[in-house]
Motif scaffolding. Structure first.
Motif, PDB file in Angstrom:
ATOM      1  N   UNK A  86       0.815  -1.211   0.000  1.00 60.00           N
ATOM      2  CA  UNK A  86       0.000   0.000   0.000  1.00 60.00           C
ATOM      3  C   UNK A  86       0.849   1.261   0.000  1.00 60.00           C
ATOM      4  N   UNK A  87       1.422   1.641   1.135  1.00 60.01           N
ATOM      5  CA  UNK A  87       2.138   2.899   1.217  1.00 60.01           C
ATOM      6  C   UNK A  87       3.560   2.738   1.700  1.00 60.01           C
ATOM      7  N   UNK A  88       4.376   3.780   1.544  1.00 57.96           N
ATOM      8  CA  UNK A  88       5.750   3.736   2.023  1.00 57.96           C
ATOM      9  C   UNK A  88       5.867   4.262   3.448  1.00 57.96           C
ATOM     10  N   UNK A  89       4.732   4.564   4.079  1.00 59.89           N
ATOM     11  CA  UNK A  89       4.723   4.878   5.507  1.00 59.89           C
ATOM     12  C   UNK A  89       3.336   4.578   6.056  1.00 59.89           C
ATOM     13  N   UNK A  90       3.272   4.414   7.371  1.00 59.20           N
ATOM     14  CA  UNK A  90       1.980   4.161   8.025  1.00 59.20           C
ATOM     15  C   UNK A  90       1.060   5.363   7.843  1.00 59.20           C
ATOM     16  N   UNK A  91       1.610   6.572   7.898  1.00 62.13           N
ATOM     17  CA  UNK A  91       0.782   7.763   7.698  1.00 62.13           C
ATOM     18  C   UNK A  91       0.170   7.770   6.312  1.00 62.13           C
ATOM     19  N   UNK A  92       0.899   7.336   5.299  1.00 65.40           N
ATOM     20  CA  UNK A  92       0.327   7.210   3.957  1.00 65.40           C
ATOM     21  C   UNK A  92      -0.919   6.322   4.005  1.00 65.40           C
ATOM     22  N   UNK A  93      -0.770   5.164   4.633  1.00 63.59           N
ATOM     23  CA  UNK A  93      -1.877   4.208   4.710  1.00 63.59           C
ATOM     24  C   UNK A  93      -3.084   4.808   5.417  1.00 63.59           C
TER      25      UNK A  93
ATOM     26  N   UNK B 104      -9.470  -1.421   5.069  1.00 65.70           N
ATOM     27  CA  UNK B 104      -9.020  -1.647   6.440  1.00 65.70           C
ATOM     28  C   UNK B 104      -8.022  -2.795   6.530  1.00 65.70           C
ATOM     29  N   UNK B 105      -8.312  -3.888   5.826  1.00 68.00           N
ATOM     30  CA  UNK B 105      -7.367  -5.011   5.851  1.00 68.00           C
ATOM     31  C   UNK B 105      -6.069  -4.665   5.131  1.00 68.00           C
ATOM     32  N   UNK B 106      -6.145  -3.858   4.089  1.00 65.15           N
ATOM     33  CA  UNK B 106      -4.923  -3.425   3.397  1.00 65.15           C
ATOM     34  C   UNK B 106      -4.013  -2.664   4.359  1.00 65.15           C
ATOM     35  N   UNK B 107      -4.588  -1.777   5.141  1.00 59.39           N
ATOM     36  CA  UNK B 107      -3.802  -0.985   6.093  1.00 59.39           C
ATOM     37  C   UNK B 107      -3.223  -1.882   7.184  1.00 59.39           C
ATOM     38  N   UNK B 108      -4.031  -2.793   7.722  1.00 60.12           N
ATOM     39  CA  UNK B 108      -3.560  -3.646   8.821  1.00 60.12           C
ATOM     40  C   UNK B 108      -2.376  -4.516   8.405  1.00 60.12           C
ATOM     41  N   UNK B 109      -2.480  -5.135   7.239  1.00 61.48           N
ATOM     42  CA  UNK B 109      -1.376  -5.996   6.809  1.00 61.48           C
ATOM     43  C   UNK B 109      -0.127  -5.178   6.505  1.00 61.48           C
TER      44      UNK B 109
END
Length: 416
Positions: free
Chosen positions: A132-139, A365-370
């Protein structure tokens, strides 16, 4: 974000390009669905995986590809000619089109969230390749925008649709057929080192500044704008700890609510190459200890997810699944068991959900969690110490340096 106003000149230019392009419409689009009910697709990034996705979407009922954006001139023109659409060097020009209802994003990783945010804010539904993203904030930012703007989001974890046995395995885990979960073990293939650092001229037909986009300025080398470069350079990606790890970690969150496991301690080891262009973590061995007692490992190896319970285990992978006791493989699910969303075609599922406005099988939501699991492992390895993660607050506890690594600056004028 820079202001890209649609002028009369750009409108006429886009219209002229569309008229000049040969009209090649997949045969199924000439059937039951009238043009007013077809989903207009734009494709952002049509390299190797992007072209694979492009071809898959040509087979979907109720959709038509109308526009293609890519930093490589030959790529965008070839795919635009294939679908009878219009090629664009700048994704913002594609997103300005009113007939683009949804976009398929298969750029290099560091563009995934930035492109998706531009699309969502332009009123488009989004299919986003993993990771997804290159940082948690991106996600987190993308998740907030998708929900606030009521957009349909499909994550590119196609395993949820390709292997029905994996779905059954996760359903059995969620239905308590192996008892209380005590351990989870995840493996994914290792990354790569190497890559030339010698600067060479940018090849004709590549908009290199747009390719870099929100990433730091860097000299062009022969290995930078390649699949290996986009996977294994830390400015653009986390490496295979996320790029391939996204698949088995997605199976983890499909089968178990890791976000409900309480405060989680994360520690790990790994190797970061000190020579060559590629500098993402290799040989990772990440260990998670959850407040509810569940222990998890994530390391290099195969490509599978094993759930261990008090009464047996179930292992799922893209090659199938296994279980102990073996009788679990013949078990039937009853009406009171957990039944996950069934999809047999990841791409058609996205199109169908655009029309129904329901969540697709691989929701945000699952994309962010993983993806968070990959980020936490990477941070712990780079800092060489244990960190503590609060799933409820989505925050690292009592560690300011680690917390700063949950976000990354973007090169101006790009922003979240």
């Amino acid at each position: 974000m820079p202001d890209r106003k649609l002028t009369r000149r750009t409108l006429l230019k886009g219209t002229a390009g569309a008229m000049a392009a040969p009209l090649i419409v997949p045969g199924h689009l000439l059937g039951a669905d009238p043009p007013s009910e077809r989903i207009g697709l734009g494709h952002i990034g049509v390299g190797g995986q992007g072209t694979h996705l492009f071809n898959q979407f040509q087979r979907c009922k109720g959709a038509q590809s109308v526009a293609v954006a890519d930093c490589f001139k030959d790529r965008r023109e070839a795919r635009a000619q294939q679908c009878g659409g219009t090629p664009y060097a700048d994704l913002r020009d594609l997103l300005a089109r009113k007939d683009v209802d949804a976009v398929v994003i298969a750029t290099q990783d560091h563009w995934h969230v930035v492109a998706a945010l531009l699309a969502v804010r332009a009123g488009k539904d989004v299919y986003v390749e993993k990771p997804l993203g290159i940082s948690v904030l991106h996600d987190q930012t993308l998740r907030s925008e998708v929900r606030a703007r009521k957009r349909v989001f499909q994550y590119g974890t196609q395993q949820r649709s390709q292997n029905q046995q994996d779905r059954k395995g996760c359903e059995l885990v969620r239905s308590g057929r192996i008892g209380r979960i005590t351990e989870i073990h995840v493996t994914a293939p290792n990354g790569a080192s190497g890559g030339s650092t010698d600067e060479i001229p940018v090849p004709p037909g590549l908009d290199y500044d747009m390719w870099l986009g929100p990433a730091p300025q860097a000299p062009y080398t022969k290995d930078r704008c390649t699949n290996q470069g986009t996977y294994h350079i830390y400015d653009y990606a986390l490496g295979f700890i996320a790029g391939w790890g996204a698949h088995p970690l997605d199976q983890l969150v499909w089968g178990y609510d890791i976000h409900k496991a309480g405060i989680t301690e994360v520690e790990g080891t790994g190797r970061i190459p000190d020579r060559g262009l590629f500098n993402t973590v290799l040989d990772w061995d990440v260990r998670l200890s959850c407040a509810n007692g569940v222990k998890m490992t994530f390391k290099t190896g195969g490509d599978n997810t094993r759930f261990v319970g008090t009464e047996g285990w179930i292992e799922v992978s893209r090659g199938g699944w296994n279980a102990s006791p073996a009788s679990l493989k013949e078990a039937e699910l009853g009406p009171n068991d957990v039944h996950l969303v069934e999809s047999r075609n990841h791409y058609q599922n996205f199109i169908d959900c655009i029309k129904s406005r329901k969540d697709p099988v691989s929701f945000i939501e699952d994309a962010v969690r993983s993806d968070i699991i990959s980020h936490l492992g990477d941070i712990a390895i780079r800092l060489k110490r244990k960190i503590r993660w609060d799933w409820e607050r989505e925050a690292i506890l009592d560690d300011a340096e680690a917390s700063r690594m949950l976000s990354r600056p973007l090169r101006e004028p790009w922003m979240l």
